[in-house]
Design an enzyme around this catalytic site. Structure first.
Site, mmCIF file in Angstrom:
data_model
loop_
_atom_site.group_PDB
_atom_site.id
_atom_site.type_symbol
_atom_site.label_atom_id
_atom_site.label_comp_id
_atom_site.label_asym_id
_atom_site.label_seq_id
_atom_site.Cartn_x
_atom_site.Cartn_y
_atom_site.Cartn_z
ATOM 1 N N THR A 132 79.670 19.941 22.326
ATOM 2 C CA THR A 132 79.572 19.039 20.946
ATOM 3 C C THR A 132 78.219 19.436 20.273
ATOM 4 O O THR A 132 77.954 19.220 18.891
ATOM 5 C CB THR A 132 79.479 17.735 21.244
ATOM 6 O OG1 THR A 132 78.183 17.485 22.328
ATOM 7 C CG2 THR A 132 80.760 17.137 22.011
ATOM 8 N N ASP A 133 77.310 20.288 20.757
ATOM 9 C CA ASP A 133 75.952 20.279 20.381
ATOM 10 C C ASP A 133 75.941 21.385 18.917
ATOM 11 O O ASP A 133 75.274 21.180 18.169
ATOM 12 C CB ASP A 133 75.068 20.875 21.309
ATOM 13 C CG ASP A 133 74.486 19.840 22.292
ATOM 14 O OD1 ASP A 133 74.783 18.696 22.099
ATOM 15 O OD2 ASP A 133 73.902 20.369 23.082
ATOM 16 N N SER B 213 77.663 25.148 24.425
ATOM 17 C CA SER B 213 77.702 25.441 23.080
ATOM 18 C C SER B 213 76.286 25.828 22.498
ATOM 19 O O SER B 213 76.190 26.249 21.356
ATOM 20 C CB SER B 213 78.473 24.370 22.378
ATOM 21 O OG SER B 213 77.387 23.339 22.209
ATOM 22 N N THR C 29 80.547 20.660 27.297
ATOM 23 C CA THR C 29 80.278 19.601 28.349
ATOM 24 C C THR C 29 81.875 19.446 28.853
ATOM 25 O O THR C 29 81.834 19.107 29.938
ATOM 26 C CB THR C 29 79.998 18.280 27.522
ATOM 27 O OG1 THR C 29 78.608 18.570 27.163
ATOM 28 C CG2 THR C 29 79.926 17.233 28.690
#
Length: 340
Positions: A85-86, A54, A12
């Site tokens: 972040t995932d 990710s 992101t």
């Protein structure tokens, strides 16, 4: 002036709007240009081994990131990885096993909003990650996000929108960043703080993972025959049990038979809990006790599922010997488990 290598992988933080939604587009240099204050802190160099969402991060990519760090290790004082972040918690865990006892910090960060968004959290996360990577007491793999520093094996994404997206599961945060100060709970903080627990080095690098690992979450009436169906594709199952360690005990004994058959066939079972906090204890209830004393069943105790996936892949990549597997699994690495 210290040298930091910024490893950009996408996510992101690097995304721009496209017709079908956000997608990674910005390079590491372009991201750093949004935070010119970092140039006052250190010499920042860049490398871009990938530029992906990710969600598409795989074990082969973890190995690529680890190899990028290994190749540059002697030339830099620390490393900052920009990541989506995932799956950041999985990557942080995997790097904790692929790069062990590193006296140099390896810091992962990202953001909930893209760097180009006017209300982004990306600028502060990038700045604070570089700041932490320059701290004399920083070492090993960690996640720096929302003003918190979390051990790489203890991070978990707990919120999908909020800027305080990550929490430290079953272990205290390593540090908090307040302005330019790094505050370690219960320890003297600041530039002159002692590097308590910092490994002397050299860092140990590993190069093998076995990705044939599946997380299986128990649900009411899940058929134990699923274990037979998984044999063709998987070498290990991480079984998320009910509560503190409950596994169904039907009258026909089908669950016990299926699980014992799985491990007796040379495969691995890691038993954990689907409850987020406080860990596993198979000895509390009758429905878990039958599995507590079988040596080939590994017990997760208070480890996160993300760390279990990474550690099991790493463990299987190092050995086929059950005793050596158990030794590797139960050895605490980067705070991944609290010895009982």
């Amino acid at each position: 002036m210290k040298r930091i290598l910024l490893i950009a992988t996408g996510g992101t933080i690097a995304s721009l709007p496209r017709e079908d939604g956000l997608a990674p587009a910005l390079s590491g240099e372009e991201l750093a240009a949004y935070v010119p204050q970092v140039s006052d802190l250190c010499q920042l160099d860049f490398v871009q081994p990938m530029n992906i969402d990710s969600t598409n991060m795989r074990p082969a990519d973890w190995l690529t990131i680890a190899r990028t760090i290994e190749d540059a290790y002697d030339d830099y004082d620390g490393f900052v990885i920009l990541h989506g972040t995932d799956t950041m918690a999985y990557t942080a865990s995997s790097l904790s096993y692929l790069i062990q006892d590193s006296p140099k910090p390896i810091v992962l960060t990202g953001s909930q909003q893209p760097m180009a968004n006017p209300f982004t959290d990306a600028k502060l996360n990038l700045y604070q990650s570089v700041l932490f990577a320059l701290d004399p007491a920083a070492h090993d793999v960690s996640v720096c996000f929302g003003g918190k520093v979390i051990a790489g094996t203890r991070a978990r994404k707990q919120r999908t929108l909020s800027f305080n997206a990550f929490g430290s599961v079953n272990y205290p945060s390593l540090a908090y960043i307040r302005g330019k100060r790094i505050v370690r709970p219960g320890a003297e903080s600041g530039p002159g703080a002692a590097a308590t627990g910092k490994p002397a080095g050299p860092a140990r690098f590993y190069h093998q993972l076995d990705e044939r690992v599946l997380v299986l979450k128990l649900t009411p009436e899940l058929k134990p025959s699923i274990f037979e169906l998984l044999k063709a594709d998987y070498r290990a199952v991480i079984l998320e049990t009910f509560g503190i360690g409950g596994i169904p005990e039907y009258d026909d004994g089908s669950y016990r038979k299926a699980i014992f058959d799985w491990v007796d066939s040379g495969r691995v079972i890691v038993v954990t809990t689907q409850v987020p906090e406080e860990g596993l204890d198979l000895g509390v209830y009758e429905v878990g006790h039958a599995y507590a004393d079988k040596p080939s069943i590994l017990r997760a105790d208070d480890m996160t599922t993300e760390a279990l996936v990474a550690k099991t892949m790493w463990m299987l990549g190092q050995t086929d010997d059950p005793r050596q597997m158990a030794e590797l699994f139960y050895k605490p690495i980067n705070h991944d488990r609290v010895p009982s």
